[in-house]
Every structure is written in C-alpha cells, then in structure tokens.
Design an enzyme around this catalytic site. Sequence first.
Site, PDB file in Angstrom:
ATOM      1  N   HIS A 219       3.511  -6.448  11.813  1.00 36.69           N
ATOM      2  CA  HIS A 219       2.874  -5.172  12.144  1.00 36.69           C
ATOM      3  C   HIS A 219       3.808  -4.234  12.891  1.00 36.69           C
ATOM      4  O   HIS A 219       3.825  -3.034  12.668  1.00 36.69           O
ATOM      5  CB  HIS A 219       1.655  -5.424  13.036  1.00 36.69           C
ATOM      6  N   CYS A 539       5.614   1.038 -13.614  1.00 38.05           N
ATOM      7  CA  CYS A 539       5.077   1.013 -12.249  1.00 38.05           C
ATOM      8  C   CYS A 539       5.609  -0.151 -11.425  1.00 38.05           C
ATOM      9  O   CYS A 539       5.130  -0.404 -10.330  1.00 38.05           O
ATOM     10  CB  CYS A 539       3.561   1.043 -12.236  1.00 38.05           C
TER      11      CYS A 539
HETATM   12  C1  PEP Z   1       4.537  -5.544 -11.557  1.00 39.02           C
HETATM   13  O1  PEP Z   1       4.344  -6.734 -11.767  1.00 39.02           O
HETATM   14  O2  PEP Z   1       5.585  -4.941 -11.858  1.00 39.02           O
HETATM   15  C2  PEP Z   1       3.476  -4.731 -10.927  1.00 39.02           C
HETATM   16  C3  PEP Z   1       3.596  -3.428 -10.792  1.00 39.02           C
HETATM   17  O3  PEP Z   1       2.395  -5.380 -10.428  1.00 39.02           O
HETATM   18  P1  PEP Z   1       2.400  -6.172  -9.026  1.00 39.02           P
HETATM   19  O4  PEP Z   1       3.711  -5.875  -8.356  1.00 39.02           O
HETATM   20  O5  PEP Z   1       1.228  -5.675  -8.297  1.00 39.02           O
HETATM   21  O6  PEP Z   1       2.278  -7.587  -9.483  1.00 39.02           O
END
Ligand code: PEP
Length: 607
Positions: A219, A539
């Site tokens: 934290h 992503c």
């Molecule tokens: C990934 O696996 O690239 C993703 C975006 O999902 P997470 O990191 O939440 O597993």
Amino acid sequence: MIKRLRRPSNDITLPDDRPMKILQGTGISAGVVIARASLTFERPLPVIESLPSQLTAEAESARLDQAIALTLKQLKKLRGKLSGLPDEGRIEIDAMLTVYEHMLSHSRLVRAAHRRLTEDGLTAEAAVQLESDILAAKAGPQPGMPEEEIEGARRREGEFREVARRLLRNLTGVSFRAFSDIPSGSILVAEQIRPADAAVIDPNRIAAVLSEGGGATDHTAIMLRALNVPAVLAVPNLTDLVEEGSLLIVDGSSGRVVINPDSATLAEARSAMAEEAKERKGIGRLRRLPSRMVSGEDIELMANIELANELPLLHRNGATGIGLLRTEFLFDETEPLPDEDGQYEAYAELVADMQGMTTTIRVLDWGGEKGLARLRQLGIHDEAEEENPALGVRGLRLLLRHPEILEAQLCAILRASVEGNCRILLPMISSVNEVIAARQIYERCARRLRRRGVKLSGELPPLGIMIETPAAALTVGALVRQADFFALGTNDLTMYTLAVDRSAAMGSELYTALHPSLLRLLRLSVDEALRSHRPICVCGEMAADPRSVALLIGMGLRSFSMSAASIPAVKRMIRSLSIEACDDLYRRAILMEDPIELTKLVRNFAS
Ligand code: PEP
Ligand code: MG
C-alpha cells in the site's frame, strides 16, 4: 519522538566533504531528486504481554470502545487532509482508510477482541494484540500459496497490523509520528513508512521518500506512486548509513541512492533532473492533443481499468474509452459474491461516467493467477483436482461451469448498458463452443430481462472475446463468426505460447511478447479481424510499450488499451511516427526468427 541530528548545511549545490556511498533499493516512484536527508524514527510501542486485567471486563470493554472511537476520529481527520492531494493519491488513500474503518466497525477483529475481554479477562491491549496477530497470520502468505497471491496476502496482513498498531497507540498513549516539522524540500528517511504515514506526506513539502523496509507492491508503494513522490523502498542499512542532513541523490526509477555524491555525480543527476522536467512538460501538453500519426492516421488509445476509482486518471490522461474493465475487483472483496443489483449499480455509474465513450466490460476472469483464494473459500476451486490453475478451469471455462455467476453479471451489464456505450468481453477462450455457449446464455439473459420489463436497446451490446490462448489465435477463423470484436491479451498469450509463467520473477527474461511466435499468432488474428471487419484492439501490457505499439501499427492494428498512466508516452510516440515507418518496422520484424534480434530491432526503432 523524532530523533534529529545536527544538520551540516542546506546547500545542495556543493558536495559535502565526505566519502560517497551508493545504495541500491527498490525504485517504486519515478523521479530524480537531489536534497538533504531528514531522518524520522517511530516511537516504539511497549511490549504487550498477555496478562489478565486488573480492571473488570466492562471497564476494559469501555477502554477498547474509546480507543476505537478515537482511532476512527483520527482516520476521519486524516481523510479531511486528503482534499489537497492529487486525485490519484486521494483515491488510493481514501480506499485504504475505508478498509481501516471497516476493520474498526463491528469487524471480526473488534468482535473477537471484545470476546477475549469477557472470556479470558485480558487487558484491551492484549486482546487487540492477540486477535490482530491471529487475523494477520491468517490473512498473510501461507505455505504453498501461489507466488502471485503473496503480495495481496501481505497487504491484507499489513492492514490488520496497521489497524492494531493504531488502536494500541491510542490504548497505550504512545503518540504517532508526525512529519510536519521536517524541513520543506528534504528527503524523508525512515526505517519503515506505513501506509497511514504515506497518507500524511505532503508531496509539496517532501522531495522524496526512502525507507529500509517496504516492497514494490504494498500500500505504501502504491500511495507514494499515486502522490507522485519519488521514492525508493527496501534500501538495506539505510538508517545506519544516512545521517541527518546528508546530501543525497535519489533515483526513484532505478532505485539508486547516492549518499554524499561527488561533483561529477551531482552534475549527472542535475542533467537527469532537467531532462525529466522537459519530458513532464511535454507529456502534460500531449494529453489534449489527438493521437494522430504524422501521416494522418488516427490511433485509438483506451485505458485498462481495475478499479472504478481509476476513472479520474483515465480522463486526465486523455483515454478515449475503456478497452478493458477487469471486473475481478467487484468479486474479490464482497462476501458473498455480488448480486445482480449490486453489480448493476457499479457498472451503471461507470458507464454513465464514460459519457458515451466505449466501455468494454470483461466478465469475471477468475482462475489462473486471479482470485484463487476466493475460489477456494467459496469451495469452487479444488486444489487437489487442479494442481496447475493457470492450465485449469479459469475465465469463461469457470463461468460456464457456474452459469449462475455469469448470468447475474451479464444481466447487470445489460441493464447498465443503456447508460452509455457498452461492450462485453469474454476472457480465456480456447474453443468456439465456449463462445457459442456464452452467447446463448447472453441472449437468454436479455430475453429474461425484457420479460421482467427492463428496457434494453434493440441491438444488444457487442459480445467480444479475448484472444489470449494460442488455441484462440489459431482458430480465429471460426471465432470470428461468433465474436463481435476481439481483444488481444498479450499477457496470457505470451505465457501460454512461450510456456513461461507471467508472474514468476525467475522467468522474466524469458517472458517477452517480442518473440517471433507471438508475432505470428497476433498476425493471424489481425489479418482475420481486418478481413471480416471486426474491431480488434490490443489490451495486454504490450500496448503500453511505445515501440511495440509502432510494430503493431505496422501489423495493421489501430486500437490499443493500456494502463491510463502509459497513454501519454504511447501517444507521444504515435504523434512522431509515419505509417510507412511502422510498416517498414513490421516487415522487417515478421521475417525474424531470433527473439533477441527481434527485441533489438524494436528497441532500437526511433531512438
Ligand atoms: C492479458 O492476458 O493480456 C489481459 C489483458 O488480461 P489479464 O492481464 O487481465 O489476464
Ligand atoms: Mg488475460
């Protein structure tokens, strides 16, 4: 309370006439600072022995209640001080204070401590100490606990200990540490900085923070980062080697701390500071500019969100949507699991706050490295049955085995979707059957809601899938007929393709998305999505690396989602690039067979 030694000089332009020493800690909040040290020491609490009280149980009970009330009052006061802090810091600290307040309000800790008073006749101090030790030990790391859960467990353990420490200070009358008399512009040097200490650090007065204890993900670290105070934690022997007033250089990125720097080292640090200042100014301006390449192409930059309270940061960094809302946060703390109405409220507020911008909500992605402790607690995950959870029942596989969880979440998202522009994302797909099954449930949920009289828009929100297993990437031709959009999850795709654990520190050199196998899998998905006009976005963490983004633009991608803090740097790179340069980088990269050469090529691009 605060041990203060003689301060040699305030001048930070000249080196002191003492030998230079270099220490290495964990850099947790970026920024180079040259300033003088100000040491603070916490007044120790007396040893609390498990002795029977001389008072009646009622009297001890009253003492405990008073200490709780006083602690809550102090926390409230602390909260009052937050208004002057930057949003990110305020949000983090606010959330932490809420956890502390919960722990002080008819919590397990309070109930058990009261029981000790009546059943064992202990003093309030002993009862708090004993029960908080038990709860902290239960919440903390356990033998055999997966590596990736250890940090979270440590954090929860720390929360119990911090609340107990606050109660014990109030019960014993040993005062708290104050930072108000630290000379403005100094570097705070301490054995340990607690999260609540971080809450009262004024980033306008304290130039940097150094401590002997602490880690990158606790934290304290999160808050110091949010407050934007350069900081290095876990510096060995720090308080033995640094004297009050010593001249220091702190580098919050590399974790290097220089004591009594010589003139050459001082000059180097000064130019690093000037460089940083230039960079900060540039990035601040960038937030308001479009994410447009020199050659005119617009690139979509969205944010990955893990907590609803990250929204201010998203808006401030100029994200044009949420490319990935990880909803695990809603499920991690709530007991029992959040119901449809509870989830609806959270999603509706978030979707409305996004004011029509794309909001991609991913359904629960538990399993693998996420939520194992909760799954065990709920009796959903059986360790004996599944020795390697990363290769087991996770993501959508888990939800299809527990359709009641998926249905409640889909209904909640569908209801919230009327507030704005929503998309729904399914995690951890490895076959087309899973998507077909999920879509059937999705449509069933929509029918059920309509029967209940809930107004939904004629066209349901798009239902997309994560491509994060090699199986999904290799069968994207079939998936494209079932999925309305794709999100490339390079974090898991890298792990499953290279057979390297994404969170194991040991494997970090082996774990890289810049690997020829990854590029080939990504290319399959991108080509298919472009051919069939399905939106596709990256992503995973790869999207937060500006040079990798250049490579992916060359591959044909135009949409990326990343942590909000990474957006300005990526945007700056995009605005300096032409599509020809990205195409050229990609053409060369896709021919490469050696991951080291590929990494070199990308790292050297545009530098
Ligand atoms: C990934 O696996 O690239 C993703 C975006 O999902 P997470 O990191 O939440 O597993
Ligand atoms: Mg993933």
